[in-house]
Scaffold this active site. Structure first.
Site, PDB file in Angstrom:
ATOM      1  N   LYS A  93      23.061 -53.870 -76.357  1.00 54.45           N
ATOM      2  CA  LYS A  93      23.729 -53.452 -77.431  1.00 54.45           C
ATOM      3  C   LYS A  93      23.763 -54.170 -78.529  1.00 54.45           C
ATOM      4  CE  LYS A  93      28.038 -54.139 -78.493  1.00 54.45           C
ATOM      5  NZ  LYS A  93      27.733 -54.256 -80.034  1.00 54.45           N
ATOM      6  N   GLY A 125      25.811 -64.964 -80.032  1.00 51.15           N
ATOM      7  CA  GLY A 125      26.866 -64.532 -80.895  1.00 51.15           C
ATOM      8  C   GLY A 125      27.780 -65.739 -81.327  1.00 51.15           C
ATOM      9  N   SER A 126      28.958 -65.402 -81.502  1.00 49.91           N
ATOM     10  CA  SER A 126      29.971 -66.599 -81.998  1.00 49.91           C
ATOM     11  C   SER A 126      30.253 -67.150 -80.480  1.00 49.91           C
ATOM     12  CB  SER A 126      30.883 -65.846 -82.735  1.00 49.91           C
ATOM     13  OG  SER A 126      31.659 -64.785 -81.823  1.00 49.91           O
ATOM     14  N   GLU A 164      24.063 -68.036 -75.944  1.00 49.26           N
ATOM     15  CA  GLU A 164      23.480 -68.862 -77.273  1.00 49.26           C
ATOM     16  C   GLU A 164      24.674 -68.497 -78.332  1.00 49.26           C
ATOM     17  OE1 GLU A 164      20.737 -70.320 -77.014  1.00 49.26           O
ATOM     18  OE2 GLU A 164      20.042 -69.700 -75.303  1.00 49.26           O
ATOM     19  N   CYS A 204      21.688 -69.329 -86.848  1.00 47.14           N
ATOM     20  CA  CYS A 204      22.425 -70.230 -85.872  1.00 47.14           C
ATOM     21  C   CYS A 204      21.880 -71.675 -85.956  1.00 47.14           C
ATOM     22  CB  CYS A 204      22.225 -69.761 -84.506  1.00 47.14           C
ATOM     23  SG  CYS A 204      20.569 -69.459 -84.144  1.00 47.14           S
ATOM     24  N   GLU A 262      31.748 -73.871 -88.319  1.00 46.38           N
ATOM     25  CA  GLU A 262      30.582 -73.097 -88.605  1.00 46.38           C
ATOM     26  C   GLU A 262      30.915 -72.079 -89.537  1.00 46.38           C
ATOM     27  OE1 GLU A 262      29.158 -69.819 -85.881  1.00 46.38           O
ATOM     28  OE2 GLU A 262      27.043 -70.755 -86.285  1.00 46.38           O
TER      29      GLU A 262
HETATM   30  P1  NAD Z   1      29.869 -61.897 -82.902  1.00 44.92           P
HETATM   31  O1  NAD Z   1      30.201 -62.915 -81.616  1.00 44.92           O
HETATM   32  O2  NAD Z   1      30.937 -61.410 -83.511  1.00 44.92           O
HETATM   33  O3  NAD Z   1      29.212 -60.591 -82.024  1.00 44.92           O
HETATM   34  C1  NAD Z   1      28.212 -60.743 -81.366  1.00 44.92           C
HETATM   35  C2  NAD Z   1      27.947 -59.410 -80.622  1.00 44.92           C
HETATM   36  O4  NAD Z   1      28.937 -59.376 -79.628  1.00 44.92           O
HETATM   37  C3  NAD Z   1      28.007 -58.007 -81.319  1.00 44.92           C
HETATM   38  O5  NAD Z   1      26.998 -57.204 -80.767  1.00 44.92           O
HETATM   39  C4  NAD Z   1      29.466 -57.457 -80.958  1.00 44.92           C
HETATM   40  O6  NAD Z   1      29.798 -56.311 -80.968  1.00 44.92           O
HETATM   41  C5  NAD Z   1      29.585 -58.078 -79.679  1.00 44.92           C
HETATM   42  N1  NAD Z   1      31.050 -58.397 -79.138  1.00 44.92           N
HETATM   43  C6  NAD Z   1      32.056 -58.618 -79.784  1.00 44.92           C
HETATM   44  N2  NAD Z   1      33.339 -58.718 -78.925  1.00 44.92           N
HETATM   45  C7  NAD Z   1      32.947 -58.616 -77.829  1.00 44.92           C
HETATM   46  C8  NAD Z   1      33.676 -58.699 -76.418  1.00 44.92           C
HETATM   47  N3  NAD Z   1      34.759 -58.709 -76.288  1.00 44.92           N
HETATM   48  N4  NAD Z   1      32.696 -58.418 -75.607  1.00 44.92           N
HETATM   49  C9  NAD Z   1      31.551 -58.141 -75.550  1.00 44.92           C
HETATM   50  N5  NAD Z   1      30.615 -57.979 -76.776  1.00 44.92           N
HETATM   51  C10 NAD Z   1      31.508 -58.308 -77.986  1.00 44.92           C
HETATM   52  O7  NAD Z   1      28.850 -62.681 -83.604  1.00 44.92           O
HETATM   53  P2  NAD Z   1      28.026 -62.176 -84.980  1.00 44.92           P
HETATM   54  O8  NAD Z   1      29.154 -62.047 -86.027  1.00 44.92           O
HETATM   55  O9  NAD Z   1      27.439 -60.766 -84.575  1.00 44.92           O
HETATM   56  O10 NAD Z   1      27.106 -63.081 -85.208  1.00 44.92           O
HETATM   57  C11 NAD Z   1      27.114 -64.497 -85.707  1.00 44.92           C
HETATM   58  C12 NAD Z   1      27.310 -65.656 -84.645  1.00 44.92           C
HETATM   59  O11 NAD Z   1      26.113 -65.665 -83.721  1.00 44.92           O
HETATM   60  C13 NAD Z   1      27.328 -67.061 -85.371  1.00 44.92           C
HETATM   61  O12 NAD Z   1      28.427 -67.583 -84.783  1.00 44.92           O
HETATM   62  C14 NAD Z   1      25.928 -67.701 -84.720  1.00 44.92           C
HETATM   63  O13 NAD Z   1      25.940 -68.953 -84.775  1.00 44.92           O
HETATM   64  C15 NAD Z   1      25.751 -66.878 -83.679  1.00 44.92           C
HETATM   65  N6  NAD Z   1      24.224 -66.931 -83.336  1.00 44.92           N
HETATM   66  C16 NAD Z   1      23.881 -68.021 -82.335  1.00 44.92           C
HETATM   67  C17 NAD Z   1      22.415 -67.863 -82.135  1.00 44.92           C
HETATM   68  C18 NAD Z   1      21.791 -68.909 -81.081  1.00 44.92           C
HETATM   69  O14 NAD Z   1      20.808 -68.684 -80.704  1.00 44.92           O
HETATM   70  N7  NAD Z   1      22.506 -70.052 -80.486  1.00 44.92           N
HETATM   71  C19 NAD Z   1      21.809 -67.045 -82.807  1.00 44.92           C
HETATM   72  C20 NAD Z   1      22.252 -66.251 -83.868  1.00 44.92           C
HETATM   73  C21 NAD Z   1      23.573 -66.114 -84.017  1.00 44.92           C
END
Ligand code: NAD
Length: 504
Positions: free
Chosen positions: A203, A255-256, A277, A311, A408
């Site tokens: 997804k 993600g976050s 991650e 990230c 962040e």
């Molecule tokens: P996010 O956490 O808001 O969303 C990431 C994904 O999770 C999206 O596809 C979203 O639809 C999905 N999602 C949201 N709520 C969910 C739930 N309850 N259950 C399952 N899936 C859900 O992150 P974002 O705003 O898309 O990306 C930015 C964040 O990603 C930043 O915090 C950044 O640091 C992090 N990031 C980390 C790395 C790493 O390698 N550590 C790399 C890139 C980005």
């Protein structure tokens, strides 16, 4: 309202393949090698952040849609067509995919720039990096190995143990990725899990799903059996339906930190193995003996590239007191030189942030930074133009507990902090809930290695900002995540261990 397509035609020429893809009224799910339209009541418009125009529409997967995708992926794992395919054939299919991605690099990069805002040159590098990653893991498909081991188990006289450890694909993997590097991050998960013999339901982020849907069509063309890779689109609710399903054998999420914790809790309900991650607030340390010009350029690049939506971005810089003013002035000057423009503009150094919502979030942090007493020494504003643009921004403070040092921001926002000596710098650098990446700038190799040892982070780069490579494991300590991806470790996370003993 579909104005972006016309906009593109007026301003920048895009390839026929990208144009044809963007003309679709609505994008479907990719399940079992078929494009599937459901009657999901919810759709999301995809917006080009450079000009606020709508460039596509996706369906939001319902619980039923998610279940169908999981059934497809599970069936493809259980029918063993993929997992029992000879490793060299799996390797070949991954190379076929890489070849096709090479042929489609331009349209994929164009779609990525249109949905994400990043520079076209960066989008091309991202696709090229993904191709390299698929080729890297193609090579691993034929190199998965277990081990023979000695046991102390006593057997009847004349009998012995022959014990070994066998590695097996973990099963169906739920892959959830963010919007900042949609193709890279999806590939860092898909390439190793496919090499290992697993299947996937992916997804992408609801903000940038189009380049991933474009990629999905290439899996079928490359010859992957039905159901091995499935792509659904949707929001957090669709993601939650995926990660809470007990049929899923492994979850890999980028993600976050906030969402990572929610998914972690859902995973534990079914005891599903999980890799996370997550976010970062990565420090750069500039010593007074460094090549200061290179350090200033590297630190600026480390935070301003991709608008800081990286990230591993070095978002706090600790600069030794003696050189603080000069290095800070050079970093500011690097930021001021950057030309903000549409990612298709060849003269652009900095594209827009990914969305209005994200621009508001970053701008709110800048306001809070000023309220909290940090000094705004450069940037901080959005230019008076269409799109989600924000100037490279620099704060200066002596307070390491300040919100702008600890939180962040995920934008082109750097905070500089002076330090007296190495111990001082390391203490402040490690005083963070995150532990993803870090960089150290010095000509003294002993000092550099002492920092490598002391920094509590998954990555330490010396005399360079952070950069990924397929063979270099990436992942965070503390609130930056659990596990590593890329490299050999990134492959073995998709393999489970079976211990076997044969008495003979
Ligand atoms: P996010 O956490 O808001 O969303 C990431 C994904 O999770 C999206 O596809 C979203 O639809 C999905 N999602 C949201 N709520 C969910 C739930 N309850 N259950 C399952 N899936 C859900 O992150 P974002 O705003 O898309 O990306 C930015 C964040 O990603 C930043 O915090 C950044 O640091 C992090 N990031 C980390 C790395 C790493 O390698 N550590 C790399 C890139 C980005």
């Amino acid at each position: 309202m579909r104005i972006s397509y016309i906009y593109k035609m007026e301003n920048f020429k895009i390839s026929n393949a990208a144009e044809a893809f963007l003309k679709k009224e609505q994008h479907d799910f990719f399940i079992n090698n078929k494009w599937v339209r459901t009657d999901s009541p919810k759709t999301i418009d995809i917006v080009n952040p450079a000009n606020d125009s709508i460039v596509g529409k996706i369906s939001v997967a319902t619980a039923e849609d998610v279940k169908n995708a999981i059934t497809s992926g599970k069936r493809a794992f259980q029918n063993k067509v993929w997992r029992d395919m000879s490793p060299i054939k799996r390797e070949q299919l991954l190379h076929n995919l890489a070849d096709l991605m090479q042929d489609h690099l331009i349209p994929m990069a164009e779609i990525l720039t249109i949905e994400n805002g990043k520079l076209l040159s960066h989008a091309k590098s991202e696709i090229q990096g993904a191709i390299n990653t698929f080729r890297y893991y193609a090579g691993w498909a034929t190199k998965i190995e277990g081990q023979t081991i000695d046991l102390s188990l006593r057997q009847k006289p004349g009998f012995k143990n022959f014990a070994f450890i066998k590695k097996e694909p973990i099963g169906l993997v739920a892959v959830i990725v963010p919007w900042n590097f949609p193709i890279s991050i999806a590939t860092w998960k898909l390439a190793p899990l496919l090499a290992a013999g697993c299947t996937a339901v992916l997804k992408p982020s609801e903000v940038t799903p189009l380049s991933t849907l474009y990629l999905a069509q290439l899996f079928e063309l490359a010859g992957f059996p039905p159901g091995v890779v499935n792509v659904i689109t949707g929001d957090g609710e669709s993601g939650a339906a995926l990660t809470s399903n007990p049929q899923v054998d492994k979850i890999t999420f980028t993600g976050s930190t906030q969402v990572g914790k929610i998914i972690g809790q859902a995973a534990m309900q079914n005891l599903t193995p999980i890799s996370l991650e997550l976010g970062g607030k990565s420090p750069a340390i500039v010593f007074d003996d460094a090549d200061l010009t290179a350090a200033a350029k590297g630190v600026a690049l480390g935070i301003f590239r991709n608008g800081g939506q990286v990230c591993v971005a070095g978002s706090r810089v600790y600069i030794q007191k003696k050189v603080y003013d000069n290095v800070l002035a050079d970093i500011i000057s690097e930021g001021k030189k950057m030309n903000m423009s549409d990612g298709f503009d060849e003269k652009a150094d900095l594209g827009p942030l990914v969305s209005k919502k994200h621009l508001e979030s970053v701008s709110a942090y800048i306001a809070k930074g000023q309220e909290g007493g940090a000094q705004l020494v450069s940037g901080g504003s959005s230019p008076n133009r269409q799109g989600c643009f924000l100037e490279p921004t620099v704060f200066s403070t002596t307070d390491n507990n300040h919100l702008i040092v600890q939180e962040e921001v995920f934008g082109p926002v750097l905070v500089a902090i002076p330090f007296d000596n190495k111990e001082d710098a390391l203490r402040m650098a490690n005083d963070s809930r995150y532990g993803l990446a870090s960089s150290v700038w010095t000509k003294d190799i002993s000092k550099a290695l002492q920092c490598v040892d002391a920094l509590d982070a998954g990555w330490v780069f010396v005399n360079s900002p952070s950069r990924s490579d397929p063979n270099l494991p990436l992942g965070g300590n503390k609130n930056s995540g659990i596990g590593r991806e890329l490299g050999k470790e990134g492959l073995y996370t998709y393999l489970k261990t079976k211990g076997v003993n044969i008495v003979y």
